[in-house]
Design an enzyme around this catalytic site. Structure first.
Site, mmCIF file in Angstrom:
data_model
loop_
_atom_site.group_PDB
_atom_site.id
_atom_site.type_symbol
_atom_site.label_atom_id
_atom_site.label_comp_id
_atom_site.label_asym_id
_atom_site.label_seq_id
_atom_site.Cartn_x
_atom_site.Cartn_y
_atom_site.Cartn_z
ATOM 1 N N LYS A 1 28.899 -27.040 13.092
ATOM 2 C CA LYS A 1 28.557 -28.325 12.486
ATOM 3 C C LYS A 1 28.739 -28.271 10.971
ATOM 4 C CE LYS A 1 25.236 -29.496 16.089
ATOM 5 N NZ LYS A 1 25.820 -30.584 16.863
ATOM 6 N N ASP B 1 14.839 -26.737 12.558
ATOM 7 C CA ASP B 1 16.153 -26.921 13.171
ATOM 8 C C ASP B 1 17.066 -27.486 12.081
ATOM 9 O OD1 ASP B 1 18.386 -27.927 14.394
ATOM 10 O OD2 ASP B 1 17.331 -28.851 16.078
ATOM 11 N N CYS C 1 21.432 -36.415 23.216
ATOM 12 C CA CYS C 1 20.557 -35.264 23.502
ATOM 13 C C CYS C 1 19.174 -35.448 22.876
ATOM 14 C CB CYS C 1 21.169 -33.944 23.022
ATOM 15 S SG CYS C 1 22.574 -33.454 23.984
ATOM 16 N N HIS D 1 16.111 -32.966 18.944
ATOM 17 C CA HIS D 1 17.231 -32.766 19.868
ATOM 18 C C HIS D 1 16.683 -31.978 21.061
ATOM 19 C CE1 HIS D 1 20.977 -30.846 21.289
ATOM 20 N NE2 HIS D 1 21.648 -31.758 20.616
ATOM 21 N N GLN E 1 21.700 -30.130 11.569
ATOM 22 C CA GLN E 1 22.358 -31.249 10.877
ATOM 23 C C GLN E 1 22.270 -31.135 9.354
ATOM 24 O OE1 GLN E 1 24.289 -33.371 12.245
ATOM 25 N NE2 GLN E 1 23.751 -33.040 14.383
HETATM 26 C C1 LIG Z 1 19.468 -31.514 15.436
HETATM 27 C C2 LIG Z 1 20.211 -30.651 16.411
HETATM 28 N N1 LIG Z 1 19.622 -29.567 16.921
HETATM 29 C C3 LIG Z 1 20.250 -28.747 17.776
HETATM 30 C C4 LIG Z 1 21.528 -29.002 18.185
HETATM 31 C C5 LIG Z 1 22.194 -28.050 19.138
HETATM 32 O O1 LIG Z 1 23.222 -27.384 18.479
HETATM 33 P P1 LIG Z 1 24.230 -26.438 19.303
HETATM 34 O O2 LIG Z 1 24.757 -27.287 20.415
HETATM 35 O O3 LIG Z 1 25.275 -26.075 18.306
HETATM 36 O O4 LIG Z 1 23.437 -25.279 19.780
HETATM 37 C C6 LIG Z 1 22.182 -30.132 17.712
HETATM 38 C C7 LIG Z 1 23.547 -30.474 18.174
HETATM 39 O O5 LIG Z 1 23.941 -31.618 18.196
HETATM 40 C C8 LIG Z 1 21.512 -30.977 16.784
HETATM 41 O O6 LIG Z 1 22.100 -32.060 16.285
#
Ligand SMILES: Cc1ncc(COP(=O)(O)O)c(C=O)c1O
Length: 403
Positions: A223, A197, A361, A120, A200
């Site tokens: 999430k 990360d 993203c 992401h 998800q």
């Molecule tokens: C794999 C992953 N990393 C990071 C993020 C960023 O999360 P946040 O917008 O809650 O900071 C997301 C959000 O969709 C994501 O799916």
């Protein structure tokens, strides 16, 4: 035992207010159970006070409850010390803290940071920027045509110049579940710290930071059934002294003089200013909610929905699945032949079906796979087989409309 999906769905008030809603954008944000909403409302209605400051009952109670959430979080992620959990605004902020307040001071020209092609933007741009600022190189583990990491290349990418490896547990586009145990093991052989990360995965899949020996774990409350604007940065005890404050101010200090400031230890040194107290309490309620579920049954339920959806989708014809990894979560990305993903999602929106279309993203990932955009469907514990069938019918409708 059959998964009590209808009882679970009734815990989420949005579906009472919007009975027609088929919510399949869970990878963007999950819906919230009443217990989480109530916790936040109760705090403002009955208990509002700032933390770490007042000696009166309301303030000490807020502090106690705020600090207790750290204990709930460590029990969710398998950590043993509550001081390894810092509250942040979310995954994005957590990753930025590691990039700027841990890594940047160590990076020299010629050093390397390794990430994967399926990250992401939140787990790409911070590393790209610190690398640019210090003359370091950003190296990418590529993905194969089915959307799995090409881990056979990992050994040649990792060497003494690599100062950090940052990798997603589950791809928010492809649904691929990465073998983080193997990845951490390989990185640690060269003493390379690893950031996972978990945006998800945390709350949806078991994760044990101690067993997996994860150095940093970043995730977002919103999430995993919790509120927006709250997240976590877990940091292994041995590395915590090397993470500097990223925002300066009150609440993060031991002693302040005009010339110098002595900061508190991790995690308090990262929590300057008044924190998002109701957000953190809401995160605590989300963890409670998750822990009374049978996580294995929940995984089984969402996996069944995912498999059934993929099978029915493929049988429509003219569908390209983007990502067909062996080990996958409850995320499906696809394209419908000759119909733009935005048209598909717009059509589904008319049928009250909420899905996502675009690059999610993860623009470089889609470009590397030669795909400009996909439709993304992501299941959660309150989704039903009826949701799957309604969505398949609607996609059939899209195909007929544009034929
Ligand atoms: C794999 C992953 N990393 C990071 C993020 C960023 O999360 P946040 O917008 O809650 O900071 C997301 C959000 O969709 C994501 O799916």
């Amino acid at each position: 035992m059959t998964f009590p999906v209808h009882a679970i769905k009734s815990n989420f008030p949005i579906f009472t207010h919007r009975p027609e809603l088929v919510y399949l954008d869970n990878a963007a944000t999950s819906q919230k159970p009443l217990s989480v909403i109530q916790t936040i409302t109760d705090f403002y209605t009955k208990e509002n006070a700032n933390v770490h400051r007042g000696l009166y009952e309301l303030s000490s109670r807020a502090t106690k409850r705020y600090e207790e959430v750290r204990k709930k979080v460590i029990s969710l992620i398998g950590a043993s010390n509550q001081n390894t959990v810092a509250f942040t605004k979310g995954t994005t902020e957590s990753i930025n803290i590691v990039a700027y307040s841990f890594l940047k001071k160590k990076l020299k020209a010629g050093d390397k940071v390794v990430i994967s092609a399926m990250e992401h933007h939140a787990n790409l741009i911070p590393w790209q920027q610190v690398c640019k600022e210090s003359g370091a190189l950003l190296e990418i583990i590529p993905v194969n045509e089915v959307g799995e990491l090409r881990l056979e290349l990992l050994d040649s990418l990792l060497d003494k110049r690599v100062k950090l490896l940052a990798i997603t547990h589950i791809s928010n586009v492809l649904g691929t579940i990465n073998p983080i145990e193997e990845i951490v093991f390989k990185a640690h052989k060269l003493k390379i710290p690893v950031l996972i990360d978990g945006a998800q995965s945390v709350g949806h899949y078991p994760i044990d930071v101690k067993k997996l020996d994860i150095d940093f774990l970043a995730f977002s409350a919103h999430k995993m059934f919790g509120p927006l604007g709250t997240g976590v940065l877990y940091c292994k005890e041995a590395l915590a002294p090397h993470v500097d404050p990223h925002t300066y101010g009150g609440g993060s200090i031991k002693n302040v003089e005009f010339e110098e400031t002595e900061f508190l230890d991790y995690p308090h040194k990262l929590e300057a200013g008044t924190p998002n107290i109701p957000g953190v309490l809401g995160l605590g309620a989300a963890v409670d909610y998750i822990q009374q579920l049978d996580i294995h049954e929940a995984i089984h339920h969402t996996k069944n929905l995912t498999i059934s959806f993929k099978d029915k989708l493929k049988s429509l014809g003219g569908i390209t699945l983007v990502g067909q990894a062996q080990n996958f979560g409850s995320i499906v990305s696809f394209q419908v032949k000759n119909i733009h993903p935005h048209d598909v999602s717009g059509f589904l929106a008319h049928a009250n079906i909420a899905v996502r279309a675009g690059h999610h993203c993860a623009q470089p990932l889609l470009e590397s796979m030669g795909v400009p955009a996909t439709v993304r469907i992501s299941f959660s514990i309150y989704n039903t087989m009826d949701d799957v069938d309604k969505t398949i019918d609607a996609i059939l409708g899209v195909k007929k409309f544009w034929s």
